[in-house]
Design a protein around this motif. Structure first.
Motif, mmCIF file in Angstrom:
data_model
loop_
_atom_site.group_PDB
_atom_site.id
_atom_site.type_symbol
_atom_site.label_atom_id
_atom_site.label_comp_id
_atom_site.label_asym_id
_atom_site.label_seq_id
_atom_site.Cartn_x
_atom_site.Cartn_y
_atom_site.Cartn_z
ATOM 1 N N ASP A 180 0.832 -1.213 0.000
ATOM 2 C CA ASP A 180 0.000 0.000 0.000
ATOM 3 C C ASP A 180 0.866 1.263 0.000
ATOM 4 O O ASP A 180 2.015 1.217 0.423
ATOM 5 C CB ASP A 180 -0.864 -0.023 1.276
ATOM 6 N N ASP A 181 0.312 2.369 -0.455
ATOM 7 C CA ASP A 181 0.962 3.685 -0.398
ATOM 8 C C ASP A 181 2.367 3.646 -1.004
ATOM 9 O O ASP A 181 3.290 4.295 -0.511
ATOM 10 C CB ASP A 181 1.066 4.185 1.053
ATOM 11 N N GLU A 242 -4.306 4.811 -6.478
ATOM 12 C CA GLU A 242 -5.238 5.293 -5.462
ATOM 13 C C GLU A 242 -5.590 6.762 -5.707
ATOM 14 O O GLU A 242 -4.829 7.491 -6.337
ATOM 15 C CB GLU A 242 -4.584 5.226 -4.082
HETATM 16 MG MG MG Z 1 -3.145 3.605 0.367
#
Ligand code: MG
Ligand code: C2E
Ligand code: MG
Ligand code: MG
Length: 297
Positions: A180-181, A242
């Motif tokens: 993620d990220d 995202e």
């Molecule tokens: Mg994220």
């Protein structure tokens, strides 16, 4: 919340510090209340195929709403829950509710094979996690291949001794691991080498700068995204973007060859009832784009 004043040795209260202490205390109290009164909810945000607009999966996002204060900021709730060790109990509730939601969604036409992405904190990588997850999936008759575990570099940095084994078990079991990220922390790239990662989620800051009004910023973020995509795909990872908020970002990401994406443009995270209602009404989110949208560009 006292701070020592070095000059005269008096203890003084700083208003800003007191506010921070109060905010933290309030959130901690809300977490405890939430656990006692079962106030934790799980919202779901569709993750779509950027080419067709069809839903590929859903990200489960924890929500805590206080009876008087309303919805609390999730990132703060998670932060404080991690610090106080309450994250384990919250995670347990989130897991159960999210899988129950996936079961409900699976009854809808076109949603049968979508995946569920769960965010997990470092402390949740306990030895018992794979077994607990397996039991929940069995109970709801959901294939383990429909589960994606989203981790951040914090999970990998925490170096929890059980983590490697737990991650290996989850992979063997058929779950996919998403980083993620991606692109915002430290030494992101090396993690692709050291861990079994199946999906890379490009952080929303890259999506944001893609629509900057400065051409140079736009150009650089396109280059960064292209680089992340190339590396990820060569390592066999799927790529998800995202924070897609407008059509310009969507079309750019699509041109850059990004497989999947999520963001307010497609849908905000919704409660299960809200999501089912939306899916029944807005067929384009469920069934993909109209042919004119598909051809447009
Ligand atoms: Mg994220
Ligand atoms: P994340 O996993 O990176 O989740 C994406 C965040 O972006 C979510 O914030 C989501 O609501 C928000 N978002 C989605 N689309 C857009 C968009 O188009 N624009 C913008 N600006 N934001 C968008 P949220 O729900 O507040 O969650 C914040 C963070 O809290 C998550 O970041 C995740 O790290 C953590 N978190 C949330 N739920 C859980 C959970 O159940 N367990 C754990 N351990 N962490 C969680
Ligand atoms: Mg996430
Ligand atoms: Mg985040």
């Amino acid at each position: 919340g006292r701070k020592h004043d070095g000059k005269n040795g008096l203890l003084v209260y700083h208003p800003a510090l007191m506010d921070a202490v109060r905010e933290r205390h309030d959130i901690e109290a809300s977490i405890e209340l939430g656990l006692r009164e079962d106030l934790f909810e799980v919202y779901l945000q569709p993750i779509v195929d950027l080419g067709t607009g069809r839903i590929a999966g859903f990200e489960a996002l924890m929500r805590l709403s206080h009876p008087e204060q309303g919805m609390l900021p999730s990132s703060r709730v998670i932060e404080i829950a991690e610090e106080t060790g309450l994250i384990g109990r919250i995670g347990e509730r989130v897991l159960e509710k999210a899988i129950g939601h996936l079961k409900r969604l699976s009854a809808l036409d076109g949603i049968e094979s979508t995946y569920l992405a769960l965010n997990l904190s470092p402390l949740q990588f306990e030895e018992s996690l794979p077994t607990r997850l397996a039991a929940l999936l069995l109970k709801h008759e959901i294939a383990s291949t429909r589960i994606v575990i989203e981790i951040t570099e914090a999970v990998l940095l925490a170096d929890n001794p059980d983590m490697h084994m737990v991650m290996a078990h989850l992979s063997e079991f058929g779950c996919r691991i998403a980083l993620d990220d991606f692109g915002t922390g430290y030494s992101s790239l090396s993690y692709l080498n050291r861990f079994q990662v199946d999906i890379v989620k490009i952080d929303q800051s890259f999506t944001r700068t893609l629509a900057s009004d400065q051409p140079d910023v736009r150009r650089k973020s396109r280059m960064l995204i292209k680089g992340i995509r190339t590396i990820s795909q060569q390592m066999g990872c799927a790529v998800v973007a995202e924070g897609i908020e407008n059509k310009e970002q969507w079309l750019s990401l699509r041109r850059l060859g990004i497989d999947h994406g999520q963001g307010y443009l497609f849908s905000a995270p919704l409660s299960i009832d809200g999501l089912i209602e939306m899916l029944e009404e807005k067929s384009e989110v469920k069934h993909g784009l109209t042919s004119s949208e598909r051809l447009e560009e």
